[in-house]
Design a protein around this motif. Structure first.
Motif, mmCIF file in Angstrom:
data_model
loop_
_atom_site.group_PDB
_atom_site.id
_atom_site.type_symbol
_atom_site.label_atom_id
_atom_site.label_comp_id
_atom_site.label_asym_id
_atom_site.label_seq_id
_atom_site.Cartn_x
_atom_site.Cartn_y
_atom_site.Cartn_z
ATOM 1 N N ASP A 233 -63.079 43.607 88.504
ATOM 2 C CA ASP A 233 -63.361 42.294 89.066
ATOM 3 C C ASP A 233 -62.415 42.097 90.248
ATOM 4 N N LYS A 234 -62.900 42.388 91.439
ATOM 5 C CA LYS A 234 -62.020 42.365 92.603
ATOM 6 C C LYS A 234 -61.447 40.972 92.873
ATOM 7 N N ALA A 235 -62.256 39.958 92.666
ATOM 8 C CA ALA A 235 -61.769 38.585 92.905
ATOM 9 C C ALA A 235 -60.591 38.270 91.984
ATOM 10 N N ALA A 236 -60.705 38.719 90.728
ATOM 11 C CA ALA A 236 -59.617 38.468 89.773
ATOM 12 C C ALA A 236 -58.361 39.238 90.174
ATOM 13 N N ILE A 237 -58.556 40.441 90.671
ATOM 14 C CA ILE A 237 -57.400 41.233 91.104
ATOM 15 C C ILE A 237 -56.723 40.568 92.306
ATOM 16 N N ASP A 238 -57.518 40.118 93.253
ATOM 17 C CA ASP A 238 -56.950 39.440 94.424
ATOM 18 C C ASP A 238 -56.169 38.192 93.999
ATOM 19 N N LYS A 239 -56.720 37.492 93.022
ATOM 20 C CA LYS A 239 -56.036 36.289 92.536
ATOM 21 C C LYS A 239 -54.706 36.659 91.871
ATOM 22 N N ALA A 240 -54.719 37.766 91.153
ATOM 23 C CA ALA A 240 -53.477 38.213 90.494
ATOM 24 C C ALA A 240 -52.421 38.580 91.533
ATOM 25 N N PHE A 241 -52.845 39.207 92.613
ATOM 26 C CA PHE A 241 -51.874 39.526 93.665
ATOM 27 C C PHE A 241 -51.353 38.244 94.325
ATOM 28 N N GLU A 242 -52.167 37.225 94.396
ATOM 29 C CA GLU A 242 -51.679 35.936 94.893
ATOM 30 C C GLU A 242 -50.623 35.383 93.931
ATOM 31 N N SER A 243 -50.890 35.530 92.652
ATOM 32 C CA SER A 243 -49.923 35.052 91.637
ATOM 33 C C SER A 243 -48.616 35.815 91.738
ATOM 34 N N LEU A 244 -48.714 37.086 92.071
ATOM 35 C CA LEU A 244 -47.515 37.922 92.135
ATOM 36 C C LEU A 244 -46.544 37.424 93.210
ATOM 37 N N LYS A 245 -47.075 36.757 94.225
ATOM 38 C CA LYS A 245 -46.210 36.255 95.309
ATOM 39 C C LYS A 245 -45.195 35.233 94.801
ATOM 40 N N THR A 246 -45.589 34.505 93.779
ATOM 41 C CA THR A 246 -44.678 33.470 93.248
ATOM 42 C C THR A 246 -44.270 33.761 91.801
ATOM 43 N N PHE A 247 -44.609 34.924 91.332
ATOM 44 C CA PHE A 247 -44.327 35.280 89.930
ATOM 45 C C PHE A 247 -42.818 35.343 89.705
ATOM 46 N N ASP A 248 -42.382 34.907 88.529
ATOM 47 C CA ASP A 248 -40.950 34.995 88.197
ATOM 48 C C ASP A 248 -40.792 35.007 86.686
ATOM 49 N N TRP A 249 -39.576 35.324 86.238
ATOM 50 C CA TRP A 249 -39.311 35.250 84.812
ATOM 51 C C TRP A 249 -39.508 33.813 84.332
ATOM 52 N N GLY A 250 -39.911 33.671 83.096
ATOM 53 C CA GLY A 250 -40.128 32.331 82.552
ATOM 54 C C GLY A 250 -41.527 32.152 81.997
ATOM 55 N N VAL A 251 -42.208 33.280 81.721
ATOM 56 C CA VAL A 251 -43.560 33.170 81.151
ATOM 57 C C VAL A 251 -43.639 33.978 79.864
ATOM 58 N N ASP A 252 -44.400 33.476 78.922
ATOM 59 C CA ASP A 252 -44.617 34.253 77.697
ATOM 60 C C ASP A 252 -45.757 35.250 77.931
ATOM 61 N N ASN A 253 -46.082 36.021 76.924
ATOM 62 C CA ASN A 253 -47.050 37.099 77.121
ATOM 63 C C ASN A 253 -48.444 36.578 77.478
ATOM 64 N N ASN A 254 -48.829 35.448 76.896
ATOM 65 C CA ASN A 254 -50.154 34.891 77.217
ATOM 66 C C ASN A 254 -50.241 34.484 78.685
ATOM 67 N N LYS A 255 -49.181 33.841 79.157
ATOM 68 C CA LYS A 255 -49.152 33.405 80.554
ATOM 69 C C LYS A 255 -49.084 34.630 81.478
#
Lengths: 405, 271
Positions: free
Chosen positions: B32-54
């Motif tokens: 799902d390319k759209a989902a992958i692109d969205k995940a890379f957008e999330s990676l830009k602001t990703f940081d410690w502080g999330v549990d496994n579900n998040k």
């Protein structure tokens, strides 16, 4: 056991020259009662004395043929509690405490250590203990990666050390499977299934204040740096994201933590402890994943097979199979007693490190197949996936500096 | 797009590599390319502080893309390029930590320069090695070797360790010079690496080494024993015998015993 003559001579001389105060030296110190003389006791220390380590410490403290003199833990609270247990046992203040395992291993008076650190430390500490001439009892799962097993075995053999793994369940919990297999009752075995989980998960939990008395950098050791969070280092047995056993940086999750027992027991039952699978078949049936490990003798060990119950064995009862005597522990006192007996006799223990690493390798192979979602070929002698560059990358992981195996 | 080129035929081709014995049903969904692109957008602001579900909700599509792109070079390259690009941005340490883990599995020579730039960084050096140690391309070994001149202290010890794990024989001269380093962690790492390389040349370098302290001496002897075992495994009995003979008069009893064992094994005696 080391410095035998010096200690014994000293004690005898003390008795001879201090006749005016004979009650200063208890009879047990010279070997009276049910305790061997100090010179005949195994001098031990413990490294990683939290939840499981305290249990192991208790087993060794309860033995008359052990003199327990040192504890190491990066958590001051655990360390001091373990020291107090040892001193309480002997009614003295002799047990020394260490934050850094290397200082404990440098002591020349210690014969053997038990290790119950989180899994990511096992190989480093076991190998260094062997270098320093210590015999080792290491909690399961003994390895964190496939590369570590052969290195631990090599260190044990190189320095002629007794190194025992630490799953007491393998011999004690699977007799209903082991006995009919080894007796020949089930005929030649075709397959066995074990069902358990879960896989290890990533951990990106947030930062909390490091508690006083916790050396967080040393706790992480060779694992990637991460902020302190109590779940990361909790020694709880709940593999649900609230203890280190859940997380892939420190453990293989349920697959290795329970795998040490269940895979270990199953492999013992089907008598495949001395080698490793040659193929790992990955299956995904409508979203339900399971794997099958094919051993060189054709026997299959399944994990989470949807058509088989936990510990179900498929044999060929109509065909004959010669019975074999079931191996067991040596000495007295379960797996801990087996280790101590082997320290004395220099025999290989029931869960010799080579057999232990073979069984944990099964869990690692399964984890890699589940991660890559495909089948794998494995060469357990060369410790590699033949011709599979991607899978070979997962045989090991870079350790955080400055730690090297 | 390349992500969507993963088909059942590609999966079947990959399964064929394993041969009939391991052939099993592997039903991989299209990416799902759209989902992958969205995940890379999330990676830009990703940081410690999330549990496994998040974590799964944010980066799951990238996680899933790794196995799904197996056997599809174009899709892998696209994924790798996007991952490596994160390393030169202002993304968090946690995000770059995540990228290092993924490039350890799918990284190629293309990612090496972005990773190598992080080797002197005390916060990111390890995760750069996490990938570089596992990337088979010779460019990764060269980057590690080149970084010896740009790193110091524990980061340098880490780089040395990675060269050892890679059995980077072209680094023997560099490593030999470091066994006498005044920084014990560097000296120990260099000795261990030479042992891991396990060649006649690396064994000779260890034999000629001048370790500065007793702990390092012990590790040099241990590394020599490792090298002896490597030579023995490779069938070079003469090379192994030379190693063990050089240790037979070691002041350390444990080393003498180990060398004696090695001599016996090299002479054909079984344990």
């Amino acid at each position: 056991m080391k410095q035998r003559a010096n200690r014994r001579d000293f004690l005898k001389a003390a008795v001879a020259t201090a006749a005016a105060c004979p009650y200063l030296i208890p009879g047990s110190a010279l070997g009276a009662g049910d305790r061997p003389a100090p010179s005949a006791r195994i001098v031990m220390g413990g490294i990683g004395i939290g939840n499981q380590g305290s249990g192991d410490q208790g087993a060794f403290l309860g033995r008359g043929d052990v003199q327990y003199v040192a504890v190491c833990d990066v958590n001051t609270q655990h360390r001091n509690a373990a020291r107090d247990r040892a001193n309480g046992r002997y009614h003295n203040n002799d047990c020394k405490t260490y934050n850094d395992f290397r200082e404990l291993l440098a002591r020349t008076d210690i014969d053997a250590v038990h290790i119950a650190t989180p899994d990511h430390w096992h190989a480093l500490v076991v190998i260094d203990a062997c270098r320093h001439g210590k015999d080792v009892y290491c909690q399961k799962p003994e390895t964190k990666t496939l590369r570590e097993g052969p290195l631990m075995v090599a260190a044990a053999r190189r320095y002629s050390r007794v190194v025992s793994g630490g799953s007491q369940r393998v011999l004690e919990d699977y007799r209903r499977q082991v006995n009919p297999c080894w007796s020949g009752e089930l005929g030649p075995i075709k397959s066995i299934n074990v069902s358990f989980g879960p896989l290890a998960q990533s951990c990106y939990l947030g930062s909390e204040a490091i508690p006083q008395g916790m050396d967080w950098d040393m706790w992480l050791g060779p694992a990637p740096w991460a902020p302190f969070h109590p779940y990361r280092c909790s020694g709880s047995y709940n593999i649900n994201g609230t203890c280190w056993r859940s997380f892939s940086d420190y453990s293989g999750g349920g697959l290795t933590d329970w795998g040490a027992h269940h895979f270990g027991g199953a492999i013992f039952a089907i008598d495949c402890r001395e080698f490793e699978p040659e193929v790992v078949e990955y299956h995904n049936e409508k979203g339900r994943e399971y794997v099958g490990f094919r051993y060189p003798n054709g026997i299959f060990l399944y994990h989470n097979h949807p058509g088989m119950k936990h510990l179900q064995i498929v044999g060929t009862p109509g065909e004959k199979r010669a019975p074999k005597p079931v191996p067991s522990y040596k000495g007295n006192g379960g797996i801990h007693g087996d280790f101590i007996e082997c320290v004395k006799t220099r025999e290989k223990p029931f869960r010799d490190i080579e057999l232990a690493t073979h069984s944990i390798s099964v869990a690692h192979l399964g984890a890699i197949a589940y991660q890559l979602k495909r089948s794998l070929k494995w060469d357990g002698v060369k410790n590699e996936f033949p011709g599979d560059e991607e899978a070979n990358r997962l045989v090991d992981r870079a350790r955080r500096e400055p730690w090297t195996l | 797009m390349q992500y969507q080129t993963i088909t059942r035929s590609a999966v079947a081709a990959a399964a064929t590599v394993l041969g009939a014995a391991a052939a099993v049903a592997e039903d991989k969904p299209a990416l799902d390319k759209a989902a992958i692109d969205k995940a890379f957008e999330s990676l830009k602001t990703f940081d410690w502080g999330v549990d496994n579900n998040k974590f799964r909700a944010l980066l799951g599509p990238i996680e899933d893309a790794l196995p799904a792109t197996h056997g599809d070079a174009a899709a892998r390259k696209e994924l790798e390029t996007k991952l490596a690009a994160v390393l030169s941005t202002g993304a968090s340490r946690a995000a770059k930590d995540y990228v290092g883990r993924k490039l350890a599995i799918i990284g190629t020579a293309e990612s090496v320069s972005a990773l190598a730039a992080l080797l002197p960084d005390k916060d990111l050096s390890h995760m750069a090695r996490y990938a570089l140690e596992r990337i088979p391309a010779p460019e990764a070994a060269k980057a590690l070797r080149d970084s010896l001149a740009k790193t110091s202290g524990t980061q340098k010890a880490g780089v040395i360790g990675s060269l050892g794990v890679r059995r980077a024989a072209e680094s023997i001269a560099d490593l030999a010079a470091l066994v006498g380093d005044s920084d014990e962690s560097i000296a120990v790492a260099a000795a261990t690496a030479l042992g891991d390389i396990g060649s006649v040349e690396s064994a000779k370098a260890l034999q000629d080494a001048k370790p500065a302290s007793d702990p390092v001496k012990l590790r040099v002897a241990d590394a020599q024993l490792t090298a002896g075992e490597c030579l023995l495994t490779a069938g070079d009995k003469a090379g192994a015998l030379a190693v063990y003979k050089s240790l037979i008069a070691s002041p350390e009893k444990s080393v003498r015993l180990a060398a004696t064992r090695g001599l016996l094994l090299a002479s054909g005696k079984k344990e």
